[in-house]
Design a protein around this motif. Sequence first.
Motif, PDB file in Angstrom:
ATOM      1  N   LYS A  51       0.843  -1.187   0.000  1.00 51.17           N
ATOM      2  CA  LYS A  51       0.000   0.000   0.000  1.00 51.17           C
ATOM      3  C   LYS A  51       0.880   1.240   0.000  1.00 51.17           C
ATOM      4  O   LYS A  51       1.878   1.307   0.710  1.00 51.17           O
ATOM      5  N   LEU A  52       0.501   2.235  -0.805  1.00 49.34           N
ATOM      6  CA  LEU A  52       1.253   3.478  -0.930  1.00 49.34           C
ATOM      7  C   LEU A  52       0.368   4.663  -0.602  1.00 49.34           C
ATOM      8  O   LEU A  52      -0.846   4.615  -0.775  1.00 49.34           O
ATOM      9  N   SER A  53       1.007   5.740  -0.153  1.00 46.61           N
ATOM     10  CA  SER A  53       0.295   6.991   0.120  1.00 46.61           C
ATOM     11  C   SER A  53       0.903   8.087  -0.744  1.00 46.61           C
ATOM     12  O   SER A  53       2.131   8.229  -0.807  1.00 46.61           O
ATOM     13  N   ILE A  54       0.050   8.851  -1.422  1.00 46.16           N
ATOM     14  CA  ILE A  54       0.512  10.017  -2.185  1.00 46.16           C
ATOM     15  C   ILE A  54       0.246  11.241  -1.325  1.00 46.16           C
ATOM     16  O   ILE A  54      -0.902  11.531  -0.985  1.00 46.16           O
ATOM     17  N   GLU A  55       1.315  11.942  -0.949  1.00 48.11           N
ATOM     18  CA  GLU A  55       1.232  13.003   0.045  1.00 48.11           C
ATOM     19  C   GLU A  55       1.894  14.285  -0.443  1.00 48.11           C
ATOM     20  O   GLU A  55       2.819  14.247  -1.259  1.00 48.11           O
ATOM     21  N   HIS A  56       1.413  15.409   0.081  1.00 47.98           N
ATOM     22  CA  HIS A  56       2.041  16.693  -0.178  1.00 47.98           C
ATOM     23  C   HIS A  56       2.420  17.340   1.141  1.00 47.98           C
ATOM     24  O   HIS A  56       1.589  17.445   2.048  1.00 47.98           O
TER      25      HIS A  56
END
Length: 220
Positions: A51-56
């Motif tokens: 599982k991956l998270s796309i974050e800013h």
Amino acid sequence: MTTPLWKGLKEEEIEAILPCLRSEEKFIKKGEFVYRMGDPISSLGVLLQGKLSIEHDDLWGNKTILSMITPGNIFAETYACVPGEPLMVNIVAIEDSRILCLNMLHLLTTCERSCPHHNKLIRNLLAILAQKNLHLSRRSFHTAAKTIRARLLSYLSYEASRQGSLSFDIPFNRQQLADYLNLDRSALSNELSKMQKEQIIICHRNHFLLHTDSFDEMDF
């Protein structure tokens, strides 16, 4: 691995096309960055496992979760389509993950044989890009509301409609939900508690039950 990118392709067609796409498999440990802000991207990724998270993250350390990537989904395809464009987000593994990287230039350029399975792949990629644009539009719609409650109800109403039930699970924990809706976690938790006391919702961890008969009495 089932993924929209392979829609309409037979297993032997997928195996035949992978060498043409300069495919490379990578293993990323939990907590490690797949890509960092500022990185140039030349390949899209297909999450095979984990599982991956796309974050800013801004300069003050405030984090906003834009989306979660689960097995079968692709990521980084927009930046891979624009050579040299620096990444504006971080992509982080929140579980041990296995990733298949596909070179975008070779994906968009059909081989000399103009094989039909390559054309299918391009059509599938365009459909995925359109779906992701819709996802970003939905998030903008949820976060456009001025109050915490209105943002929550916008998101929860959408999930209930999408899943076809007033009882459903969401893919976020409390911190991730707060980040997704661009809210402070404590303020989010307080509002959820109020909504439960008012019998608007019942929630436990990531499971929610909506009481629609209470909506008419609510003051947003």
